[in-house]
Design an enzyme around this catalytic site. Structure first.
Site, PDB file in Angstrom:
ATOM      1  N   ASN A  33       0.808  -1.230   0.000  1.00  0.00           N
ATOM      2  CA  ASN A  33       0.000   0.000   0.000  1.00  0.00           C
ATOM      3  C   ASN A  33       0.837   1.274   0.000  1.00  0.00           C
ATOM      4  O   ASN A  33       0.504   2.252  -0.648  1.00  0.00           O
ATOM      5  CB  ASN A  33      -0.996  -0.008   1.168  1.00  0.00           C
ATOM      6  CG  ASN A  33      -0.326  -0.043   2.517  1.00  0.00           C
ATOM      7  OD1 ASN A  33       0.657  -0.745   2.717  1.00  0.00           O
ATOM      8  ND2 ASN A  33      -0.857   0.708   3.465  1.00  0.00           N
ATOM      9  N   GLU A  48       3.967  -4.163  12.503  1.00  0.00           N
ATOM     10  CA  GLU A  48       3.067  -3.038  12.262  1.00  0.00           C
ATOM     11  C   GLU A  48       1.856  -3.592  11.524  1.00  0.00           C
ATOM     12  O   GLU A  48       1.946  -3.955  10.349  1.00  0.00           O
ATOM     13  CB  GLU A  48       3.723  -1.934  11.433  1.00  0.00           C
ATOM     14  CG  GLU A  48       2.807  -0.717  11.297  1.00  0.00           C
ATOM     15  CD  GLU A  48       3.211   0.242  10.203  1.00  0.00           C
ATOM     16  OE1 GLU A  48       2.310   0.840   9.588  1.00  0.00           O
ATOM     17  OE2 GLU A  48       4.420   0.387   9.959  1.00  0.00           O
ATOM     18  N   CYS A  61      -2.865   2.031   6.755  1.00  0.00           N
ATOM     19  CA  CYS A  61      -3.078   1.485   8.097  1.00  0.00           C
ATOM     20  C   CYS A  61      -3.391   2.588   9.096  1.00  0.00           C
ATOM     21  O   CYS A  61      -4.044   2.337  10.109  1.00  0.00           O
ATOM     22  CB  CYS A  61      -1.858   0.686   8.551  1.00  0.00           C
ATOM     23  SG  CYS A  61      -0.310   1.611   8.498  1.00  0.00           S
TER      24      CYS A  61
END
Length: 463
Positions: free
Chosen positions: A134, A231, A265
């Site tokens: 992403n 993460e 995120c």
């Protein structure tokens, strides 16, 4: 027989990249080379490591136009924004380079008669970095540059959606003069990635991705007693207080929710607005979203591109449809975005009101162009709702009362707290999460800790 991986572009469904997966022998050769190269690299002066990393950043800046095109076609970000990732890479890398001397310096203890005592920061060895699609450069650089600065070698496994990013990182470090074997990449299957993590040659794993995949990484590393940085996901909230600058809040929060088609995120996925300004905020937010141009990301006027794949768009579409069936109100007419069609990765943006936490769209990570807005009557209600989540990556409050905002921020369960800002990583600050958003820390001076180990020197001086 050579195994192949294909990258299907969300732009038009074509095969954009085809690459062979690494064989077992190639994986073992990479591990052996990384281990031997690291010993020599650890002895290289920090100033030289800094210079090499700086030259690699220079290479990226010189090639940002071509790299932007590749980002666009691999994962669908509009071309008008794609080159911006290189600016972010440079900001983060250059900050960590500047931070490294102080962060990696020995800790000298106060004098003690007859003794000399200090603590050094030693590299852990071989670091495996597993990066997502992403933000394919930003997420990877968070670990790669500090790992190299600390004297480690790195093996990068990038997403099958963005394999060219691994190859460009290798090209940059080669051009910068990094010794052979200190940075390598491998195109790997999931099974081979597990084998990589389980190899005795790997001393630390830095993973960015989904919660289920993070659990698999933890399981693969179990019993090895190595560091694992995770993460993971987010369901990040924003709270607009009654004293907020509504124009600024709407512009900032909506961009935080919809940039990169919501595939972030730390993007905003839940918005809570004080009742006294709720109607005005919703009107401003809807007006902004209606101006988006959903289109092919390679076209210059496009401001909202496709999701990474049709399955991801179908997932978000399902969340939206389910919420509407449960009583949510949709404010965006999908027909105003003709390219939005079921069975494609193209999906119209959506704002939902009349939502609550019983709906998946308000508690399950969406990772797409949708956000729910809830009315609240007090700060206390807003904080309770913000904390009512399995995730805790970032949270934002919009207010003119900074002192009150900070007091509220101390109550929010999150890794990063913003006032009047969202969806941004300042490399001088620790990047970390709580709950299912993961564990560990990248960026800032603290980001070197997991990539080094302390070694204590206790020396008795003889008369």
């Amino acid at each position: 027989m050579t195994r192949m991986q294909q990258t299907i572009s969300p732009v038009d469904g074509s095969v954009y990249v085809t690459r062979p997966l690494a064989s077992g022998d190639e994986i073992q050769q990479a591990l052996t080379l990384a281990k031997s190269a690291q010993k020599n690299w650890a002895s290289v002066a920090l100033a030289e490591r800094q210079a090499i990393c700086s030259k690699a950043v220079d290479w990226f800046e010189a090639n940002k136009a071509e790299i932007g095109q590749e980002i666009c076609w691999q994962m669908g970000r509009p071309i008008r924004y794609a080159q911006g990732e290189i600016a972010g890479l440079a900001e983060r890398a250059r900050h960590m380079i500047a931070e490294s001397e102080a962060a990696l310096a020995p800790i000298t203890l106060p004098d003690k008669p007859g003794f000399s005592r200090y603590i050094t920061r030693e590299p852990v060895g071989v670091v495996a970095v597993i990066a997502p699609w992403n933000y394919p450069y930003l997420t990877a650089i968070n670990s790669i540059v500090p790992a190299l600065l600390a004297g480690n070698s790195v093996i990068l496994k990038h997403s099958a959606q963005t394999p060219l990013c691994a190859e460009r990182l290798k090209a940059a470090f080669d051009a910068a003069g990094l010794p052979e074997g200190v940075f390598q990449f491998l195109h790997l299957s999931h099974e081979d990635t597990t084998q990589l993590i389980q190899s005795d040659a790997v001393n630390h794993v830095a993973f960015t991705g989904s919660v289920p995949a993070g659990a698999q990484v933890e399981q693969a590393a179990a019993g090895r007693f190595i560091g694992v940085g995770l993460e993971l996901g987010g369901k990040d909230p924003a709270y607009v207080r009654e004293d907020a600058d509504l124009d600024d809040a709407a512009d900032t929060v909506i961009d935080g929710a919809f940039f990169n088609s919501g595939q972030s995120c730390c993007g905003i996925e839940r918005i809570y607005v004080h009742a006294s300004v709720y109607d005005a905020f919703v009107a401003k937010a809807v007006a902004i979203v209606r101006q988006y141009q959903l289109g092919r990301p390679d076209e210059p006027d496009t401001t909202l591109g496709p999701l990474v794949r049709t399955r991801a768009a179908d997932f978000v579409r399902g969340q939206i449809e389910e919420a509407i069936a449960q009583g949510a109100v949709a404010h965006i007419d999908e027909q105003a975005f003709p390219l939005s069609q079921a069975g494609t990765p193209y999906l119209a943006p959506q704002i939902l009101t009349k939502v609550d936490h019983s709906m998946r769209v308000m508690h399950e990570e969406s990772f797409g162009p949708v956000v729910g807005i809830m009315k609240v009557s007090s700060d206390e209600e807003a904080i309770a709702l913000m904390n009512d989540s399995d995730f805790g990556l970032t949270a934002s409050i919009f207010t003119r009362d900074i002192e009150r905002g900070i007091a509220l921020g101390q109550q929010v369960e999150t890794g990063t707290f913003f006032i009047n800002r969202c969806d941004y990583l300042d490399p001088a600050l620790a990047w970390t999460g709580v709950k299912q958003s993961g564990r560990g820390c990248t960026l800032s001076a603290l980001g070197f800790a997991a990539l080094t180990r302390p070694k204590s020197f206790h020396i008795k001086t003889l008369a």
